[in-house]
Scaffold this motif. Structure first.
Motif, short mmCIF file in Angstrom:
data_model
loop_
_atom_site.label_atom_id
_atom_site.label_comp_id
_atom_site.label_asym_id
_atom_site.label_seq_id
_atom_site.Cartn_x
_atom_site.Cartn_y
_atom_site.Cartn_z
N CYS A 104 0.82 -1.22 0.00
CA CYS A 104 0.00 0.00 0.00
C CYS A 104 0.85 1.27 0.00
O CYS A 104 0.31 2.37 0.03
CB CYS A 104 -0.90 0.02 1.23
SG CYS A 104 -2.06 -1.35 1.33
N GLY A 105 2.18 1.11 0.02
CA GLY A 105 3.06 2.27 0.06
C GLY A 105 3.12 2.91 1.44
O GLY A 105 3.44 4.09 1.57
N PHE A 111 1.62 5.13 9.11
CA PHE A 111 0.32 4.46 9.03
C PHE A 111 -0.44 4.71 10.32
O PHE A 111 0.07 4.49 11.42
CB PHE A 111 0.49 2.95 8.82
CG PHE A 111 -0.82 2.21 8.73
CD1 PHE A 111 -1.62 2.34 7.61
CD2 PHE A 111 -1.26 1.43 9.78
CE1 PHE A 111 -2.83 1.68 7.52
CE2 PHE A 111 -2.47 0.75 9.69
CZ PHE A 111 -3.25 0.89 8.56
N ASP A 112 -1.66 5.21 10.21
CA ASP A 112 -2.52 5.43 11.37
C ASP A 112 -3.40 4.21 11.56
O ASP A 112 -4.20 3.87 10.68
CB ASP A 112 -3.39 6.67 11.16
CG ASP A 112 -2.56 7.94 11.09
OD1 ASP A 112 -1.56 8.02 11.83
OD2 ASP A 112 -2.90 8.83 10.30
N ILE A 113 -3.26 3.57 12.72
CA ILE A 113 -4.07 2.39 13.02
C ILE A 113 -5.49 2.86 13.34
O ILE A 113 -5.67 3.81 14.10
CB ILE A 113 -3.48 1.61 14.20
CG1 ILE A 113 -2.06 1.15 13.87
CG2 ILE A 113 -4.36 0.43 14.58
CD1 ILE A 113 -1.33 0.50 15.01
N PRO A 114 -6.49 2.22 12.75
CA PRO A 114 -7.88 2.61 13.03
C PRO A 114 -8.20 2.55 14.53
O PRO A 114 -7.69 1.69 15.25
CB PRO A 114 -8.71 1.59 12.25
CG PRO A 114 -7.78 1.08 11.21
CD PRO A 114 -6.41 1.14 11.78
N LYS A 115 -9.03 3.47 15.00
CA LYS A 115 -9.36 3.60 16.42
C LYS A 115 -9.96 2.32 16.99
O LYS A 115 -9.62 1.92 18.11
CB LYS A 115 -10.33 4.78 16.60
CG LYS A 115 -10.54 5.18 18.03
CD LYS A 115 -9.34 5.91 18.55
CE LYS A 115 -9.65 6.47 19.92
NZ LYS A 115 -8.47 6.74 20.69
N HIS A 116 -10.84 1.65 16.24
CA HIS A 116 -11.47 0.43 16.79
C HIS A 116 -10.46 -0.69 17.00
O HIS A 116 -10.68 -1.58 17.83
CB HIS A 116 -12.65 -0.02 15.91
CG HIS A 116 -12.25 -0.57 14.59
ND1 HIS A 116 -11.91 0.23 13.52
CD2 HIS A 116 -12.14 -1.85 14.16
CE1 HIS A 116 -11.60 -0.54 12.49
NE2 HIS A 116 -11.74 -1.79 12.84
N ILE A 117 -9.34 -0.65 16.31
CA ILE A 117 -8.29 -1.66 16.51
C ILE A 117 -7.48 -1.29 17.75
O ILE A 117 -7.18 -2.15 18.59
CB ILE A 117 -7.37 -1.77 15.27
CG1 ILE A 117 -8.17 -2.18 14.04
CG2 ILE A 117 -6.20 -2.71 15.54
CD1 ILE A 117 -8.74 -3.57 14.08
N THR A 118 -7.11 0.00 17.89
CA THR A 118 -6.32 0.40 19.07
C THR A 118 -7.12 0.24 20.34
O THR A 118 -6.55 0.02 21.41
CB THR A 118 -5.83 1.86 18.93
OG1 THR A 118 -6.95 2.72 18.73
CG2 THR A 118 -4.84 2.01 17.80
#
Length: 151
Positions: A104-105, A111-118
């Motif tokens: 994805c480059g 890369f910002d990890i999605p909030k629901h994952i964190t």
């Protein structure tokens, strides 16, 4: 002339005259060279046999082992002597994330990890047990695929 020089001269002559025939498979490389290999002229012979065999032999050669070597190098860096207790599912997950982000480059630093994952980090949703069962591993893999698909 040496035998190899004669063969190369024959291939060169055949290649230079290949444009004189109207070929049907011009959009697919493999299909084209197979058509050339199976071609028969008015005498029933194939005047392009040497060049077709040469091209097909070139097409079956692997381009490079570089990607496989890079993967083994990455695996060695992740599972070093200090981190030798990493199990295969975790190693597979780390490599999937690394190469998925690379496609994805993106890299870990941009890369910002999605909030629901964190939000799952530090909860039982992530650390269910010391030994991952199949369902937990499946959940982790689907989380990884979701992160990568958002690139």
């Amino acid at each position: 002339m040496h035998l190899n020089e004669l063969k190369m001269t024959s291939i060169e002559i055949q290649f230079n005259s290949i444009h004189l025939v109207k070929w049907t498979n011009m959009s697919n490389t493999e299909a084209f060279w197979l058509e050339v290999l199976e071609y028969k002229d008015a005498n029933g012979g194939n005047p392009f046999r040497d060049v077709a065999n040469f091209a097909i032999n070139l097409l079956i050669l692997p381009n490079s082992n570089a990607e496989v070597e890079r993967l083994f190098s990455s695996m060695g860096a992740i599972k070093s002597k200090l981190k030798n207790k990493i199990h295969l599912p975790m190693l597979r997950s780390i490599l999937s994330i690394k190469y998925g982000l690379k496609r994805c480059g993106k890299y870990c630093k941009n890369f910002d990890i999605p909030k629901h994952i964190t939000n799952k980090i530090g909860t039982l949703n992530v650390y269910r047990s010391q030994n991952l069962d199949t369902a937990a591993e499946s959940d982790q893999i689907s989380d990884i695929q979701e992160i990568i698909s958002q690139c």
